[in-house]
Structures are given as structure tokens and as C-alpha cells.
Motif scaffolding. Structure first.
Motif, PDB file in Angstrom:
ATOM      1  N   LYS A   2     -14.106 -25.251  -3.476  1.00 29.96           N
ATOM      2  CA  LYS A   2     -14.092 -26.160  -2.336  1.00 29.96           C
ATOM      3  C   LYS A   2     -15.314 -26.789  -1.937  1.00 29.96           C
ATOM      4  O   LYS A   2     -16.180 -26.460  -2.242  1.00 29.96           O
ATOM      5  CB  LYS A   2     -13.996 -24.967  -1.138  1.00 29.96           C
ATOM      6  CG  LYS A   2     -13.607 -25.752   0.423  1.00 29.96           C
ATOM      7  CD  LYS A   2     -13.149 -24.635   1.232  1.00 29.96           C
ATOM      8  CE  LYS A   2     -12.745 -25.079   2.791  1.00 29.96           C
ATOM      9  NZ  LYS A   2     -12.665 -23.977   3.684  1.00 29.96           N
ATOM     10  N   THR A   3     -15.094 -27.944  -1.372  1.00 28.15           N
ATOM     11  CA  THR A   3     -16.099 -29.099  -0.930  1.00 28.15           C
ATOM     12  C   THR A   3     -16.095 -28.935   0.558  1.00 28.15           C
ATOM     13  O   THR A   3     -15.494 -28.350   1.301  1.00 28.15           O
ATOM     14  CB  THR A   3     -15.916 -30.365  -1.536  1.00 28.15           C
ATOM     15  OG1 THR A   3     -14.538 -30.889  -1.159  1.00 28.15           O
ATOM     16  CG2 THR A   3     -15.932 -30.343  -2.875  1.00 28.15           C
ATOM     17  N   THR A   4     -17.195 -29.585   1.295  1.00 27.60           N
ATOM     18  CA  THR A   4     -17.323 -29.640   2.786  1.00 27.60           C
ATOM     19  C   THR A   4     -16.610 -30.433   3.404  1.00 27.60           C
ATOM     20  O   THR A   4     -15.917 -31.553   2.760  1.00 27.60           O
ATOM     21  CB  THR A   4     -18.700 -29.862   2.945  1.00 27.60           C
ATOM     22  OG1 THR A   4     -18.844 -31.249   2.411  1.00 27.60           O
ATOM     23  CG2 THR A   4     -19.791 -28.984   2.198  1.00 27.60           C
ATOM     24  N   ASP A   5     -16.650 -30.404   4.631  1.00 28.05           N
ATOM     25  CA  ASP A   5     -15.727 -31.178   5.543  1.00 28.05           C
ATOM     26  C   ASP A   5     -16.195 -32.563   5.476  1.00 28.05           C
ATOM     27  O   ASP A   5     -15.220 -33.417   5.505  1.00 28.05           O
ATOM     28  CB  ASP A   5     -15.943 -30.853   6.918  1.00 28.05           C
ATOM     29  CG  ASP A   5     -15.278 -29.338   7.420  1.00 28.05           C
ATOM     30  OD1 ASP A   5     -14.377 -28.955   6.577  1.00 28.05           O
ATOM     31  OD2 ASP A   5     -15.543 -28.776   8.455  1.00 28.05           O
ATOM     32  N   VAL A   6     -17.454 -32.827   5.139  1.00 26.40           N
ATOM     33  CA  VAL A   6     -17.651 -34.456   5.133  1.00 26.40           C
ATOM     34  C   VAL A   6     -16.893 -35.184   3.967  1.00 26.40           C
ATOM     35  O   VAL A   6     -16.722 -36.332   4.131  1.00 26.40           O
ATOM     36  CB  VAL A   6     -19.184 -34.544   5.025  1.00 26.40           C
ATOM     37  CG1 VAL A   6     -19.825 -34.181   3.940  1.00 26.40           C
ATOM     38  CG2 VAL A   6     -19.703 -36.032   5.551  1.00 26.40           C
ATOM     39  N   THR A   7     -16.728 -34.741   2.919  1.00 24.97           N
ATOM     40  CA  THR A   7     -16.118 -35.003   1.677  1.00 24.97           C
ATOM     41  C   THR A   7     -14.909 -35.366   2.206  1.00 24.97           C
ATOM     42  O   THR A   7     -14.074 -36.301   1.729  1.00 24.97           O
ATOM     43  CB  THR A   7     -16.362 -34.180   0.598  1.00 24.97           C
ATOM     44  OG1 THR A   7     -15.405 -32.813   1.030  1.00 24.97           O
ATOM     45  CG2 THR A   7     -17.798 -33.916   0.213  1.00 24.97           C
ATOM     46  N   ARG A   9     -13.755 -35.817   5.285  1.00 20.98           N
ATOM     47  CA  ARG A   9     -13.665 -36.950   6.135  1.00 20.98           C
ATOM     48  C   ARG A   9     -13.676 -38.379   5.328  1.00 20.98           C
ATOM     49  O   ARG A   9     -13.350 -39.509   6.158  1.00 20.98           O
ATOM     50  CB  ARG A   9     -14.812 -36.939   7.440  1.00 20.98           C
ATOM     51  CG  ARG A   9     -14.586 -35.715   8.193  1.00 20.98           C
ATOM     52  CD  ARG A   9     -15.649 -35.717   9.336  1.00 20.98           C
ATOM     53  NE  ARG A   9     -16.901 -35.758   9.204  1.00 20.98           N
ATOM     54  CZ  ARG A   9     -17.834 -34.899   9.201  1.00 20.98           C
ATOM     55  NH1 ARG A   9     -17.315 -33.720   9.262  1.00 20.98           N
ATOM     56  NH2 ARG A   9     -18.839 -34.897   8.975  1.00 20.98           N
ATOM     57  N   GLY A 137     -19.359 -37.319  11.827  1.00 27.12           N
ATOM     58  CA  GLY A 137     -18.173 -36.398  12.511  1.00 27.12           C
ATOM     59  C   GLY A 137     -17.798 -37.193  13.742  1.00 27.12           C
ATOM     60  O   GLY A 137     -16.764 -36.352  14.295  1.00 27.12           O
TER      61      GLY A 137
END
Length: 394
Positions: A2-7, A9, A137
Motif C-alpha cells: 500500500k502507498t500513501t494518500d498523497v500518491t 491524490r 491535501g
């Protein structure tokens, strides 16, 4: 994994906008006769005196770690230059140095906006702005820039989009892709809104030195009464024909720069000393190439508009600055994307307007940065293509 939310977005803000440009490059590499008018590369090499300064500094050992704010000699030069050009006093601590305008803008955005916030941005906009805002964000709120107003931002359009979540207004003047310039009266109205509603003014000023004769650049930094809420970004990429050296900066209040410094140091820890020395020379001596580029780009834009509007029904928005001109291609019966791909088959590569906004679906952006001889050839191809297409559409 899993990668982060920013990736997530940023997943939709990759290179798809540049598909036509990349396709043109591939075809040229395979031997196709295509004139490239897609991106804003300066039409001259890096000035030799800047190149020599970088070499001299490297040979002198200026290759170690940097000051986290940026080298003091460069920041002092910037402070002196901005004090002269903006008509008020700047100190070295009003600046942070970065690898180019893009990194400076990214860092500044991370310092003023976050999840739940809103950032107002003129629409159309430079292709990376959506990603810069999304990375923070925050939500991007487009402010329409209409051809009826010369693509200049209107304070009433901004006012109608302000909410309690508004944290910043991102300005680009001179504007990419349209070449429009905001005047002092425009900036005063926008800054008044910023003070009334307590949000930041972010100003991308990278095309400041490529203003055409008869037009004038004004920076919101020159409006001293709003100094505490204005942050500008710029670089030597356009003004000194040095995009590959990646040397830029942000300028704002000392309080803001102090607050952003730990973020900057965590990510970059300053710019390369030998590039800082080169940039100091660029700032102190001024550009030896900007005036020539401005003259050539203005002349080519004028030629483009005159010939297309006389010989075809295509309409050209006449820029006041920068490296580009916009063409409305609606009379061909094609939208901007289809027109650009069809024109590519006829030997000219231009950028579809949709790369900069859904509001530009009937437009394409044309770079003015190729040689005069190539420009004449490209004009002939564009005119022949338009006559054929407009005939078909009729």
C-alpha cells in the motif's frame, strides 16, 4: 504493498497531458519532419558567462553542503535586486532558495494549505498547478479567466468563490498559457479581498522579464501594505535561458520564511553552492538574453496573429508576455485535442488547450520559441491545414 494518500491524490496528475508532445518527440527521433511548438524551452543557450561561473565555482571547491536557506551571497543579491525592483526593502532572510520555481511553489503551497482548505487558482492554469494543490491535501477552486477579459482575473469572480475555507489565491502574471498580465489596479482589488478574508496571495512570476513592448509587469510584492500576506516564486529558468540548472527561490515575510525553513531543510537543505554562485551573477548582472527573447517572441506572436487572422478564420489571443500564444480552432470543426493530433499528422506539434483547462477545449497553445525560419515553415503548414479543415467543416 500500500502507498500513501498523497500518491492517490496525485495519480491523475501524471504525464498524460504531455502525450502529444512525447509522441511528437518519438516521431522526430524516428525521422519524421515535425516542427515542435509544444513546450517553452528558451530559444538561446545558457549565456556563456553563467556557464563559466558555474565551472569556476566547481573548480574552486563550491560543491559541498549548502546553507539550508540558500547561500548567503545569492540571498543578498536577491535582496538587493528585489529592493530595487519592488520599491521597498528586502533582506536575505526574506528568501529561501530551491531547485527551480516548481519546487519553490510546491514547498510554499505545503506551507499555506492543507486538507480541508481551498486554494483559488485562475483557470486556465499551468499544467502542474492541480498537482501542487492536491499534494497539500487542499481543494483547488478554479476562477474563470475568460477571453472576453483578456484572460485577466476579475476580482468579482474571485469574491464569488471565497469561503471560510479559502487559504490562498495563486496568481500567475505574466500568465502561462495565455500571456496575460495583471495590472496594479487588478492586484490591489485582489489583495484587498485577501486582507478582508484573511488568505495568502501566491504569485508565480517566472515570466517577469519576458514582457513585450507596450506592456508592464507589476508584482503584488510592490504593494507594501499587503507585504505580510504575499509570497512570490521565481527562477532563472526563463529569464536567463537556464531551465536545466534548476535554480529558483521564494520571497515573502521573514516570519513565513522562518516557518517554512524546517520543511525546506527536511526536503532539500539548500541549493548547490556552485549553482548559487552562477545565480548570484545572473541576478547582479541582469539577463543578457531576456530582451532578445522578448523581442523575438513578441514579433512571432504578432506574425502568427496577423497571418492566421488574414488567411484563415482561426483567432489568436495576442499575448502580452511569455513564450506562448493561444489559437482558437473552433472554426475547423475540431476540438483542440483532435485539432492538435490532426495537425501533428501535418508536421506541426502544438499543445491541446485541454492540458491547461477544460475551458480551453476549442484552443491550442503554440510555443514561440523556435527559429524564425522554422516558424515561417510552421505557419505555412498551419495555414494550409486550417484552409483544408475549415473547407471540410463548411
Amino acid at each position: 504493498m500500500k502507498t500513501t494518500d498523497v500518491t492517490a491524490r496525485l495519480a491523475s496528475f501524471g504525464g498524460a497531458k504531455w502525450d502529444l508532445h512525447l509522441s511528437a518527440r518519438q516521431r522526430i527521433g524516428a525521422g519524421a519532419d515535425i516542427i515542435e511548438m509544444t513546450i517553452g524551452e528558451p530559444d538561446v543557450p545558457v549565456p556563456s558567462e553563467l556557464m563559466q561561473q558555474a565551472i569556476t565555482s566547481m573548480q574552486a571547491g563550491r560543491t559541498g553542503y549548502s546553507d539550508g536557506r540558500g547561500e548567503i551571497n545569492l540571498r543578498q543579491a536577491l535582496a538587493e535586486s528585489y529592493s530595487t525592483s519592488r520599491g521597498r526593502s528586502f533582506e536575505p532572510d526574506n528568501f529561501l532558495c530551491f531547485p527551480g520555481t516548481q519546487t519553490a511553489l510546491f514547498s510554499v503551497m505545503m506551507g499555506v494549505a492543507q486538507a480541508g482548505d481551498e486554494v483559488l487558482v485562475g483557470d486556465p492554469m499551468y499544467a502542474t498547478y492541480e498537482g501542487v494543490v492536491a499534494a497539500s491535501g487542499a481543494n483547488l477552486v478554479p476562477v474563470p479567466l475568460s477571453p472576453e477579459h483578456g484572460f485577466r482575473m476579475q476580482a468579482a469572480d474571485v469574491a464569488s468563490r471565497i469561503t471560510p475555507r479559502t487559504r490562498a489565491l495563486l496568481l500567475t502574471s505574466p500568465h502561462n498559457p495565455t500571456g496575460a498580465i495583471l495590472g496594479k489596479a487588478d492586484l490591489l482589488e485582489l489583495c484587498k479581498l485577501a486582507r478582508e478574508h484573511d488568505f495568502w496571495i501566491l504569485s508565480d512570476e517566472v515570466y517577469e522579464q519576458l514582457v513585450f513592448e507596450g506592456s508592464e509587469f507589476v508584482s503584488p510584492l510592490s504593494l507594501a501594505e499587503y507585504a505580510d500576506r504575499v509570497i512570490a516564486v521565481s527562477s532563472i529558468s526563463k529569464s536567463h535561458a537556464a531551465p536545466g540548472f534548476r535554480s529558483g527561490w521564494c520571497v515573502g515575510s521573514k516570519a513565513f520564511c522562518d516557518a517554512l525553513l524546517p520543511y525546506s531543510e527536511t526536503m532539500l537543505f539548500g541549493n548547490q553552492p556552485f549553482i548559487a554562485d552562477m545565480t548570484e551573477l545572473a541576478i547582479r548582472d541582469g539577463s543578457s538574453v531576456a530582451a532578445g527573447m522578448s523581442e523575438r517572441f513578441s514579433r512571432r506572436a504578432q506574425l502568427l496573429a496577423d497571418r492566421l487572422e488574414i488567411e484563415t478564420s482561426l483567432q489568436v489571443h495576442r499575448p502580452e508576455a511569455g513564450m506562448f500564444a493561444m489559437i482558437n480552432v473552433a472554426t475547423t470543426g475540431l476540438n483542440g485535442d483532435d485539432y492538435a493530433w490532426d495537425l501533428l499528422e501535418n508536421g506541426v506539434a502544438v499543445m491541446p488547450g485541454s492540458a491547461f483547462s477544460d475551458s480551453l477545449t476549442s484552443w491550442v497553445r503554440v510555443a514561440l520559441t523556435i527559429s524564425d525560419a522554422e516558424f515561417e515553415t510552421a505557419l505555412g503548414r498551419i495555414i494550409s491545414h486550417a484552409k483544408a479543415r475549415i473547407g471540410d467543416a463548411a
